[in-house]
Design a protein around this motif. Structure first.
Motif, PDB file in Angstrom:
ATOM      1  N   ALA A  33      -0.989 -25.590 -20.833  1.00 32.44           N
ATOM      2  CA  ALA A  33      -0.856 -26.163 -19.493  1.00 32.44           C
ATOM      3  C   ALA A  33      -0.021 -25.264 -18.582  1.00 32.44           C
ATOM      4  O   ALA A  33      -0.113 -25.359 -17.360  1.00 32.44           O
ATOM      5  N   LYS A  34       0.782 -24.382 -19.160  1.00 32.91           N
ATOM      6  CA  LYS A  34       1.631 -23.490 -18.372  1.00 32.91           C
ATOM      7  C   LYS A  34       1.072 -22.074 -18.287  1.00 32.91           C
ATOM      8  O   LYS A  34       1.738 -21.153 -17.865  1.00 32.91           O
ATOM      9  N   SER A  35      -0.182 -21.918 -18.690  1.00 32.11           N
ATOM     10  CA  SER A  35      -0.828 -20.614 -18.688  1.00 32.11           C
ATOM     11  C   SER A  35      -1.406 -20.280 -17.322  1.00 32.11           C
ATOM     12  O   SER A  35      -1.820 -21.160 -16.581  1.00 32.11           O
ATOM     13  N   ARG A  36      -1.472 -18.995 -17.025  1.00 30.32           N
ATOM     14  CA  ARG A  36      -2.076 -18.522 -15.785  1.00 30.32           C
ATOM     15  C   ARG A  36      -3.544 -18.144 -15.984  1.00 30.32           C
ATOM     16  O   ARG A  36      -4.218 -17.778 -15.044  1.00 30.32           O
ATOM     17  N   THR A  52      -9.218 -16.467 -14.517  1.00 30.22           N
ATOM     18  CA  THR A  52      -7.880 -16.295 -13.966  1.00 30.22           C
ATOM     19  C   THR A  52      -8.005 -15.567 -12.632  1.00 30.22           C
ATOM     20  O   THR A  52      -9.109 -15.275 -12.186  1.00 30.22           O
ATOM     21  N   CYS A  53      -6.900 -15.264 -12.019  1.00 29.65           N
ATOM     22  CA  CYS A  53      -6.911 -14.563 -10.733  1.00 29.65           C
ATOM     23  C   CYS A  53      -7.673 -13.249 -10.858  1.00 29.65           C
ATOM     24  O   CYS A  53      -7.466 -12.484 -11.797  1.00 29.65           O
ATOM     25  N   THR A  54      -8.546 -12.997  -9.901  1.00 32.27           N
ATOM     26  CA  THR A  54      -9.337 -11.765  -9.907  1.00 32.27           C
ATOM     27  C   THR A  54      -8.636 -10.625  -9.161  1.00 32.27           C
ATOM     28  O   THR A  54      -9.184  -9.537  -9.077  1.00 32.27           O
ATOM     29  N   GLN A  55      -7.455 -10.905  -8.612  1.00 28.66           N
ATOM     30  CA  GLN A  55      -6.714  -9.889  -7.848  1.00 28.66           C
ATOM     31  C   GLN A  55      -7.619  -9.325  -6.753  1.00 28.66           C
ATOM     32  O   GLN A  55      -7.737  -8.127  -6.552  1.00 28.66           O
ATOM     33  N   CYS A  56      -8.265 -10.219  -6.023  1.00 24.51           N
ATOM     34  CA  CYS A  56      -9.280  -9.823  -5.049  1.00 24.51           C
ATOM     35  C   CYS A  56      -8.723  -8.991  -3.895  1.00 24.51           C
ATOM     36  O   CYS A  56      -7.563  -9.103  -3.531  1.00 24.51           O
ATOM     37  N   MET A  79      -1.585  -9.170  -7.306  1.00 18.06           N
ATOM     38  CA  MET A  79      -0.881  -9.921  -6.277  1.00 18.06           C
ATOM     39  C   MET A  79       0.210 -10.713  -6.998  1.00 18.06           C
ATOM     40  O   MET A  79      -0.089 -11.533  -7.869  1.00 18.06           O
ATOM     41  N   VAL A  80       1.460 -10.428  -6.658  1.00 21.97           N
ATOM     42  CA  VAL A  80       2.598 -10.959  -7.403  1.00 21.97           C
ATOM     43  C   VAL A  80       3.409 -11.908  -6.532  1.00 21.97           C
ATOM     44  O   VAL A  80       3.686 -11.609  -5.367  1.00 21.97           O
ATOM     45  N   LYS A 109       7.660 -23.757  -7.619  1.00 22.39           N
ATOM     46  CA  LYS A 109       7.086 -22.502  -7.105  1.00 22.39           C
ATOM     47  C   LYS A 109       5.630 -22.406  -7.546  1.00 22.39           C
ATOM     48  O   LYS A 109       5.176 -23.142  -8.412  1.00 22.39           O
ATOM     49  N   VAL A 110       4.907 -21.457  -6.972  1.00 21.75           N
ATOM     50  CA  VAL A 110       3.533 -21.243  -7.401  1.00 21.75           C
ATOM     51  C   VAL A 110       3.497 -20.178  -8.490  1.00 21.75           C
ATOM     52  O   VAL A 110       4.388 -19.331  -8.568  1.00 21.75           O
ATOM     53  N   ILE A 111       2.448 -20.238  -9.301  1.00 25.72           N
ATOM     54  CA  ILE A 111       2.255 -19.254 -10.363  1.00 25.72           C
ATOM     55  C   ILE A 111       0.817 -18.753 -10.309  1.00 25.72           C
ATOM     56  O   ILE A 111      -0.092 -19.479  -9.911  1.00 25.72           O
ATOM     57  N   LYS A 112       0.651 -17.485 -10.661  1.00 23.72           N
ATOM     58  CA  LYS A 112      -0.674 -16.886 -10.743  1.00 23.72           C
ATOM     59  C   LYS A 112      -0.572 -15.664 -11.638  1.00 23.72           C
ATOM     60  O   LYS A 112       0.519 -15.171 -11.910  1.00 23.72           O
ATOM     61  N   CYS A 113      -1.707 -15.198 -12.087  1.00 24.38           N
ATOM     62  CA  CYS A 113      -1.729 -14.016 -12.948  1.00 24.38           C
ATOM     63  C   CYS A 113      -1.158 -12.809 -12.205  1.00 24.38           C
ATOM     64  O   CYS A 113      -1.525 -12.538 -11.065  1.00 24.38           O
ATOM     65  N   ASP A 114      -0.274 -12.097 -12.883  1.00 21.87           N
ATOM     66  CA  ASP A 114       0.271 -10.859 -12.324  1.00 21.87           C
ATOM     67  C   ASP A 114      -0.039  -9.672 -13.242  1.00 21.87           C
ATOM     68  O   ASP A 114       0.590  -8.623 -13.152  1.00 21.87           O
TER      69      ASP A 114
END
Length: 158
Positions: A33-36, A52-56, A79-80, A109-114
């Protein structure tokens, strides 16, 4: 050379090792549940697809952030989110057309793949190599089209 995650859904077994590695790397706990990165299950088809985030390039999340808490890491292309700057307004979660920017209630805070700073732990944890870290030019629309062409859309909807 910029690199990006390449996901091959045909190789995914739904083991969730990518989610476990991500949550441990970023949150210090084994909790999907805490995974990006998330593994979406298509129950009727018996298929699993990590996403996950595609770093578009457009980086709607980056442009939407009113406090400029999201920046591009020039080395990795990711995008960090700067936790020290993020105010938890969630505008970036709305701006992301893919739903890969999420709100963490524990931190506000927000979280996303870095991309784990250039060493994505989801890649290291994947036992079937369904997730790989490749030259960014090796991914793209043509590979998505090829995958879409393999999908059986002949089932009727009742």
């Amino acid at each position: 050379m910029q690199r990006s995650l390449y996901i091959d859904p045909e190789k995914c077994t739904g083991c969730l090792q990518c989610e476990m590695a991500c949550s441990y790397e970023n949150e210090g706990v084994f909790n999907p549940a805490k995974s990006r990165i998330k593994v979406f299950t298509f129950h009727d088809e018996g298929r699993f697809v990590p996403y996950t985030c595609t770093q578009c390039d457009e980086a709607w999340c980056l442009h939407a952030c009113p406090v400029e808490a999201i920046t591009m890491n020039r080395e990795t292309g990711a995008m960090v989110v700067a936790d020290s700057v993020c105010v938890g307004c969630k505008v970036c979660t709305i701006a992301c057309p893919f739903g890969t920017v999420n709100y963490n209630q524990d931190t506000g805070k927000v979280i996303k793949c870095d991309l784990c700073g250039g060493d994505p732990q989801c890649v290291a944890a994947c036992p079937t190599e369904a997730i790989t870290y490749v030259d960014a030019d090796a991914t793209g629309l043509e590979k998505m089209r090829a995958w879409a062409a393999k999908t059986d859309n002949s089932a009727s909807v009742n």
